[in-house]
Design a protein around this motif. Structure first.
Motif, short mmCIF file in Angstrom:
data_model
loop_
_atom_site.label_atom_id
_atom_site.label_comp_id
_atom_site.label_asym_id
_atom_site.label_seq_id
_atom_site.Cartn_x
_atom_site.Cartn_y
_atom_site.Cartn_z
N SER A 296 40.45 50.37 48.16
CA SER A 296 40.08 49.40 47.13
C SER A 296 39.48 48.16 47.79
N LEU A 297 38.83 47.35 46.96
CA LEU A 297 38.26 46.10 47.48
C LEU A 297 39.38 45.21 48.04
N GLU A 298 40.53 45.25 47.40
CA GLU A 298 41.67 44.45 47.87
C GLU A 298 42.05 44.86 49.30
N TRP B 75 39.46 43.60 51.66
CA TRP B 75 39.16 42.18 51.53
C TRP B 75 39.20 41.39 52.84
N MET C 216 29.86 46.29 47.47
CA MET C 216 30.63 47.24 46.66
C MET C 216 29.80 48.50 46.46
N THR D 120 38.73 52.54 39.24
CA THR D 120 38.84 51.77 40.49
C THR D 120 37.79 50.67 40.51
N ASP E 93 38.51 46.76 40.95
CA ASP E 93 37.87 46.02 42.05
C ASP E 93 37.17 44.76 41.52
#
Ligand code: SF4
Length: 536
Positions: free
Chosen positions: A158-160, A163, A181, A208, A212
């Motif tokens: 995931s983007l998290e 990050w 992304m 997802t 995100d």
């Protein structure tokens, strides 16, 4: 996988650029070109319990100072233009005891070459494949293991999770900050020169994607996203539904590469409502590339008008549009394709034209087999294969001098003060205006023009260069060797013997052998003693 995971120190290096630079464009944009896969690999390594040091190299850093120290395993990712830098760095880190791996476009295009300099060369890369490599983490020399998943991964971190690595890159972007992304891989179209034309289209989960986007909104005040999809909007409604569902319209700004066929007015209007500020459609050529014979003249002129109308329509809704062209395709002949592009610029004053010289990147595209078979691929050092510094395919319908004269004429027209003035006037917003100006006067526009002129002068005076371009010799001209030596600086001494040269027919040879070099897992590729050493 064994019971106990040995905690490794892992380095991940994203080579966005190939050499030190001070160019204005590099300062503004390079950090925004950070790739997603190295961030994904770093996140997977962390998830698997390893300690990760991440470096995004944009050409502005002191690489010697930023290089990860005392690593067990270092993953590199880069385009072919960064190959010689990657080879030198791998050699240096291997001398300090690290095991090295290469993934990304160069690894996919030139695996046989990269195997000589890395312990692992990765094709399609998935979490299980990375897990395999981490578990094995052994020297494979003199020839590294070439391994690949069956296809692109079905999911990415995931983007998290990514990050910390996204932030690492964005700290280096002073003005414009684009968060990378991706919502899909591959492409349903089959442009014969494109690496994505043989990869089936595959969207990631829209759920997802939504989470995100929500995560991003919670982290940045006015985020900007650069979509890395090879062709954004193939499943247009699903995609836009997901964006509209996740965040208020216009709260995030977007940039995307999309094919013209997808950019109809209703689609573009919906994109405008949702904050799309930059689109990069591919025009590629005024002729039908699939056809052996060229249908020029009227048909091509009609296409110029039609495409121009479409792009002017797009620019009424989206302030920044870059139209991409490939110069030197086999369908091009004489002055016509270049004159048509000039006409297009006149009819479409706001557009930024992006030119690429036709380049055969190893096994990137089906067309390359044909080019290798007809012995038209020139073994330019990888360092120059960036779509601009060198065209590594002998043009079908041009002598080199004529070809570069025409490229220079078109570039001079595109980046003349008059045309740049019209481009500035046609842009409504201040950011696109400013970006157009930076791109026009910096390394991309007038900088590249100077480089083409220099090359053209050399064509008349440098016999080695002529012979190399005419395929009379495979000896790299001294002029090019000197540039690599200068760009690598202190790393030049780490460039392994022979690493400036490569086999321009490697793809053809591998295809004749049925390509036995690709294993889908480390355990399939390893010798037995390697398995024992890995403790599996
Ligand atoms: S050039 Fe664009 S449209 Fe063509 S195959 Fe590649 S991604 Fe698809």
């Amino acid at each position: 996988m064994g019971e106990h995971v040995r905690k490794l120190r892992v380095g991940v290096i994203d080579l966005v650029h190939k050499a030190p630079t001070k160019a204005l464009y590099a300062r503004v944009m390079h950090a925004n070109l950070a790739a997603i896969m190295p961030q994904a690999v770093a996140a997977w390594c962390q998830e698997l319990g390893h300690q990760v040091e991440f470096v995004c190299y944009t050409g502005l850093e002191n690489l010697a100072r930023e290089l990860p120290q005392n690593c067990d395993l270092v993953f590199f990712c880069g385009f072919t233009e960064a190959a010689q830098l990657a080879y030198a760095l791998s050699n240096l880190l291997r001398s300090q005891g690290a095991v090295t791996a290469l993934g990304g476009p160069h690894a996919r295009c030139y695996p046989e070459d990269a195997q000589q300099y890395f312990d692992y060369v990765l094709g399609f890369t998935s979490r299980p494949l990375i897990q395999d490599v981490l578990q094995d983490c052994a020297q494979h020399r003199p020839l590294g293991l070439h391994i690949s998943a069956q296809g692109h991964p079905a999911t990415l971190p995931s983007l998290e999770q990514r990050w910390p690595f996204v932030e690492h890159a964005l700290r280096k972007a002073p003005i414009l900050k684009l968060v990378p992304m991706i919502g899909s891989l591959g492409c349903p179209y089959t442009c014969p020169f494109c690496i994505d034309s043989t990869v089936p289209y595959q969207p990631f989960s829209f759920e997802t994607l939504k989470s995100d986007l929500r995560f991003l909104s919670s982290r940045m005040a006015k985020p900007r996203v650069g979509w890395h999809d090879p062709n954004f909007g193939v499943r247009f409604d699903d995609y836009l539904d997901a964006i509209e569902d996740a965040v208020p319209p216009g709260s995030i700004e977007f940039a995307a590469e999309s094919s013209l066929a997808l950019l109809t007015e209703p689609h573009v209007k919906r994109m405008q409502r949702n904050g799309f500020k930059a689109l990069l459609p591919g025009v590629e050529s005024w002729y039908d590339m699939g056809q052996k014979s060229r249908c020029g003249g009227r048909q091509a002129e009609d296409r110029v008008k039609h495409v121009s109308e479409q792009i002017n329509m797009i620019m009424r809704h989206v302030p920044y549009v870059q139209a991409n062209f490939v110069l030197g395709l086999d369908s091009d002949e004489g002055a016509e394709p270049f004159e048509l592009t000039k006409k297009f610029i006149d009819l479409t004053p706001g557009v930024f034209p992006g030119y690429s010289l036709l380049t055969a990147f190893g096994r990137a595209a089906p067309l390359n087999l044909e080019l290798q078979l007809s012995n038209r691929v020139i073994p330019f050092p990888f360092h120059f294969l960036d779509n601009n510094h060198a065209m590594n395919v002998q043009p079908l319908n041009y002598e080199w001098s004529e070809f570069y004269d025409r490229v220079i004429d078109l570039s001079a027209y595109t980046f003349s003060w008059r045309t740049m003035g019209r481009r500035l006037k046609a842009s409504r917003d201040s950011l696109p205006r400013w970006l157009n100006l930076v791109r026009g006067v910096s390394s991309e526009g007038r900088g590249r023009l100077a480089q083409f002129r220099n090359l053209r002068r050399r064509l008349d005076t440098d016999q080695d260069l002529r012979a190399f371009l005419e395929r009379e010799t495979e000896q790299t001209p001294g002029y090019y060797t000197e540039i690599v030596r200068r760009d690598l600086g202190a790393l030049w001494k780490w460039l392994p013997e022979g690493a400036l040269q490569h086999d321009p027919q490697a793809y053809l040879k591998a295809s004749r052998l049925g390509d036995p070099s690709v294993a889908t897992r480390v355990v399939d590729a390893m010798p037995r003693e390697g398995l024992a050493g890995a403790g599996s």
